[in-house]
Write an enzyme that holds these catalytic residues in place. Sequence first.
Site, PDB file in Angstrom:
ATOM      1  N   ASP A   1       0.966  -1.308   0.042  1.00  0.00           N
ATOM      2  CA  ASP A   1      -0.085  -0.015  -0.269  1.00  0.00           C
ATOM      3  C   ASP A   1       0.976   1.340   0.149  1.00  0.00           C
ATOM      4  O   ASP A   1       0.794   2.103   0.810  1.00  0.00           O
ATOM      5  CB  ASP A   1      -0.885   0.175   1.138  1.00  0.00           C
TER       6      ASP A   1
ATOM      7  N   GLU B   1     -11.635   0.113  -3.321  1.00  0.00           N
ATOM      8  CA  GLU B   1     -10.900   0.801  -2.181  1.00  0.00           C
ATOM      9  C   GLU B   1      -9.613   1.183  -2.809  1.00  0.00           C
ATOM     10  O   GLU B   1      -9.665   1.532  -4.178  1.00  0.00           O
ATOM     11  CB  GLU B   1     -10.363  -0.482  -1.170  1.00  0.00           C
TER      12      GLU B   1
END
Length: 347
Positions: A38, A247
């Site tokens: 991420d 997301e």
Amino acid sequence: MHRLNILTLLFLSNFTFAQKLDKKYAHQPIISHIYTADPSAHVFNGKIYIYPSHDIATDKPNTNGDHFDMRDYHVFSMDSIGGKVIDHGVALDLKDVPWADRQLWAPDAAAKNGKYYLYFPAKDKNGIFRMGVAVSKSPVGLFKAQPNFIKDSFSIDPSVFQDDDGESYMYFGGIWGGQLQQWATGTFDKNETRKEVRAANEVALTGKIAKLKSNMLEFSEKPKDVVLLDSFGKPLLTGDQDRRFFEGAWVFKHQNKYYFTYSTGSTHKIVYAIGDNPYGPFTYKGVVLNPVQGWTTHHSIINIKGNFYLFYHDTELSGKSHLRNVKIAPLHISESGVIQTVNPFIK
């Protein structure tokens, strides 16, 4: 040395696996001594800083993402793309966040007024994901967490965009383990266990946006929906798995247009939509990154010295969905604003 040998063996094992599939990785991991994912990349004072999540080995089951049991954040820096990556150590630890109970998932960072702000999701004592913020005088920390989470915050994947006029906006939200579907009615439903709370022909759940106050510590408004449209001006539907939001939002500005980029989740793509202001609506345009090895996909995009770069993760080093590694790819945008799709594999 033992740790590095293990990672080397894992790398070779996965490389062989990719060859058997007649594929080779297009880009190499830039961090290998710990698992990272991420990646939120930023350029501060001409230097590149990366704020990833820190994956750890765990025996927790894959129930609502519980095997993603991250407990701290490291900050990394590099002087230039392709340069040496420096690990500045732990910048924030779960035990130093008063309100948080577990799961420090994907973070982001911003700079303003000589301070640096680390935004992060974590589950509170009631098991509800909230957004926290921690402050430092240095881009690498240590960061000191605020005593409480940001009021009216929820879900995961904070991403802060700072516009040319100095205003700052947080985009956030993630379905399934990120609990966005449990907020579908406007309040948290602890009994909602479905991944999808709307029919395939209904308007899809989408990410959220909230403007930040000038102190960078609070929302100045209630979160709003990020409206995503198709080329006919119609909202994307729940059944549109190739284009709908799941997301991992990331926003950047190019040629006076706002690019809302995000993960499609079940189809494992990073895609983009374009709008005329930070609130949108954003019209779907195409794919930024094709599916990587590993279940999740999450990214960031920076412009340094006139060149764009995509930061993303896959599971080349471990072959396990919860033990990931960060990579970098050049990103090409045409004069007309079209992003050229990045492929994580080469034939």
